[in-house]
Design a protein around this motif. Structure first.
Motif, PDB file in Angstrom:
ATOM      1  N   UNK A 158       4.869 -36.060  22.765  1.00 23.19           N
ATOM      2  CA  UNK A 158       3.459 -36.149  22.398  1.00 23.19           C
ATOM      3  C   UNK A 158       3.201 -37.434  21.623  1.00 23.19           C
ATOM      4  N   UNK A 159       3.893 -37.617  20.505  1.00 22.09           N
ATOM      5  CA  UNK A 159       3.805 -38.848  19.707  1.00 22.09           C
ATOM      6  C   UNK A 159       4.858 -38.795  18.607  1.00 22.09           C
ATOM      7  N   UNK A 160       4.999 -39.909  17.904  1.00 27.32           N
ATOM      8  CA  UNK A 160       5.977 -39.999  16.809  1.00 27.32           C
ATOM      9  C   UNK A 160       5.389 -40.768  15.641  1.00 27.32           C
ATOM     10  N   UNK A 161       5.900 -40.468  14.460  1.00 31.01           N
ATOM     11  CA  UNK A 161       5.541 -41.175  13.232  1.00 31.01           C
ATOM     12  C   UNK A 161       6.784 -41.895  12.736  1.00 31.01           C
ATOM     13  N   UNK A 162       6.695 -43.198  12.560  1.00 31.25           N
ATOM     14  CA  UNK A 162       7.824 -43.996  12.073  1.00 31.25           C
ATOM     15  C   UNK A 162       7.614 -44.257  10.590  1.00 31.25           C
ATOM     16  N   UNK A 163       8.607 -43.872   9.771  1.00 29.99           N
ATOM     17  CA  UNK A 163       8.579 -44.159   8.342  1.00 29.99           C
ATOM     18  C   UNK A 163       9.710 -45.135   8.049  1.00 29.99           C
ATOM     19  N   UNK A 164       9.987 -45.392   6.785  1.00 30.19           N
ATOM     20  CA  UNK A 164      11.026 -46.371   6.453  1.00 30.19           C
ATOM     21  C   UNK A 164      12.382 -46.036   7.064  1.00 30.19           C
ATOM     22  N   UNK A 165      12.815 -44.775   6.932  1.00 35.37           N
ATOM     23  CA  UNK A 165      14.164 -44.402   7.347  1.00 35.37           C
ATOM     24  C   UNK A 165      14.233 -43.199   8.282  1.00 35.37           C
ATOM     25  N   UNK A 166      13.085 -42.768   8.780  1.00 30.55           N
ATOM     26  CA  UNK A 166      13.069 -41.608   9.670  1.00 30.55           C
ATOM     27  C   UNK A 166      11.958 -41.770  10.707  1.00 30.55           C
ATOM     28  N   UNK A 167      12.155 -41.066  11.805  1.00 34.60           N
ATOM     29  CA  UNK A 167      11.097 -40.917  12.794  1.00 34.60           C
ATOM     30  C   UNK A 167      10.853 -39.416  12.938  1.00 34.60           C
ATOM     31  N   UNK A 168       9.591 -39.027  12.911  1.00 37.93           N
ATOM     32  CA  UNK A 168       9.185 -37.643  13.121  1.00 37.93           C
ATOM     33  C   UNK A 168       8.485 -37.583  14.472  1.00 37.93           C
ATOM     34  N   UNK A 169       9.066 -36.848  15.401  1.00 36.57           N
ATOM     35  CA  UNK A 169       8.550 -36.791  16.762  1.00 36.57           C
ATOM     36  C   UNK A 169       7.982 -35.414  17.056  1.00 36.57           C
TER      37      UNK A 169
END
Length: 90
Positions: A42-53
């Motif tokens: 669906x989509x992902x969120x990229x943060x400094x040290x993690x990706x939430x998909x």
């Protein structure tokens, strides 16, 4: 179809260039095509040290298979039980 949130611990991922993120996305999409229509990104969120998909799939096993083939970590996989937003308060 059930929806899942995947937490991927990837130190430094927030520093990747647009081209690097594009390459990672292309690799993920290649594996999705191999696995067929039962799994959808669906989509992902990229943060400094993690990706939430956010993915849709019939079960956690297919998501783990995608991660294994694509070479991405799947440190945590949680099924979404409900979605809320500001309109939920109305």
């Amino acid at each position: 179809m059930p929806q899942f949130v995947i937490e991927r611990e990837m130190p430094g991922v927030g520093q990747m260039t647009g081209e690097q993120l594009k390459g990672a996305s292309q690799g993920s999409c290649d594996v999705l095509r191999q696995l067929g229509p039962d799994i959808q990104w669906v989509h992902s969120y990229v943060t400094d040290d993690k990706i939430y998909c956010v993915y849709r799939a019939p079960d956690e096993g297919l998501i783990r298979k995608h991660a294994e083939i694509a070479g991405f970590p799947a440190n945590s996989i949680s099924q979404v039980r409900a979605t809320i937003d500001p309109t939920t308060a109305d």
